[in-house]
Each structure stands twice: as structure tokens, then as C-alpha cells.
Design an enzyme around this catalytic site. Structure first.
Site, PDB file in Angstrom:
ATOM      1  N   SER A  73       0.790  -1.232   0.000  1.00  0.00           N
ATOM      2  CA  SER A  73       0.000   0.000   0.000  1.00  0.00           C
ATOM      3  C   SER A  73       0.821   1.280   0.000  1.00  0.00           C
ATOM      4  CB  SER A  73      -0.970   0.014   1.184  1.00  0.00           C
ATOM      5  OG  SER A  73      -0.276   0.229   2.390  1.00  0.00           O
ATOM      6  N   LYS A 110       0.865   4.628   6.943  1.00  0.00           N
ATOM      7  CA  LYS A 110       0.091   5.434   5.995  1.00  0.00           C
ATOM      8  C   LYS A 110       0.593   6.874   6.026  1.00  0.00           C
ATOM      9  CE  LYS A 110      -2.941   2.204   5.026  1.00  0.00           C
ATOM     10  NZ  LYS A 110      -2.793   1.464   3.806  1.00  0.00           N
TER      11      LYS A 110
END
Length: 153
Positions: A73, A110
């Protein structure tokens, strides 16, 4: 803060590492020169210069930990599977920082962003949309200071 139940593929999971022992490595002062033929002799600037990666990468040892990345990701931000992250707990997360956070019981890596004045955690992969964290249980563990990426050789 909280995030919806994310599937493991949506997050870059991280595993902690023990702190490394200090180790000064040889560090000759060599600068790459583009467009100039020839190569400067490494012996010219070697003269006992060393590089301690702990000193270079760890600004606050008591507040620093290491994590290994799992997942895809964050590839758009240059963070890949099995990379080692140097995470500093003493830095207050600001928009644009890459963070390690516990979201709904899952450790994720993230990018922290504000979208429409609301906090989100975003991936560096278009397959995974930003996760709104204003209604989720979310605890930031630290800000990623460095990424160590090894090439397959």
C-alpha cells in the site's frame, strides 16, 4: 480516532526490531559527478572518515523504534515489502508525514493527510482509497524518519 475494519492488504503492517548496536563504518567522501569522464580515486578522501548509521538515522534514540513493512500500500511513496522503517515517537504528526498508527487494533503505515479539514490516512497505491479516521479508534505511534530499502543482489 478510528478506521473502518481494513483488510490486511490495505495496510502496510509492521513488526518491531530490537535496537542495533552502534557501529561506525568506513565512509569515504566520494561525490558522483554527472557528465564528467573518469572516476575520482576513493583513496583521496578516505582518510579515516567513518559513518555510524545509528548517528545518521536516529536523532532521538530513546524515542526511536524500527519496523519491517508488509504489503504494497505504500509503494507510491517509495516504501516496499520488507523495507525497514526508522520511526520517531517524539515527532508530532503533521499532514504529509508518513506515520505508524494503530487503527481499530491493526498496525498500519500510511500518510497522514487532511482532506476537507478532516483527518485521513492515505496509501501510496491507488488500489486503496484514503481512510477517514475521525470516527475510528486511531493512535499514532510515531512518524517515519527514514526508510531502509535493500536491493536484491
Amino acid at each position: 480516532m478510528t478506521v473502518s475494519a481494513a483488510q490486511p492488504s490495505h495496510a502496510s503492517l509492521a513488526r518491531p526490531h530490537p535496537a542495533p548496536e552502534p557501529c561506525a563504518l568506513p565512509h569515504p567522501h566520494i561525490t558522483g559527478r554527472a557528465g564528467i569522464s573518469g572516476f575520482p580515486s576513493p583513496a583521496e578522501d578516505y582518510a579515516g572518515r567513518t559513518l555510524d548509521l545509528n548517528e545518521r538515522l536516529i536523532k532521538r534514540p530513546a524515542a526511536t523504534f524500527f519496523m519491517t513493512v508488509a504489503g504494497d500500500s505504500m509503494e507510491g511513496f517509495g516504501i516496499y515489502e520488507d523495507d525497514t522503517l526508522v520511526v520517531d515517537r517524539s515527532i508530532d504528526a503533521r499532514p504529509g508525514h508518513i506515520v505508524v498508527a494503530l487503527v481499530e487494533g491493526e498496525v498500519v503505515v500510511k500518510r497522514y493527510e487532511l482532506i476537507g479539514q478532516r483527518p485521513y490516512l492515505s496509501s501510496g497505491n491507488a488500489l486503496y482509497p484514503p481512510v477517514a479516521i475521525f470516527d475510528l479508534e486511531c493512535q499514532v505511534w510515531g512518524v517515519v524518519r527514514s526508510v531502509i530499502h535493500e536491493y536484491a543482489v
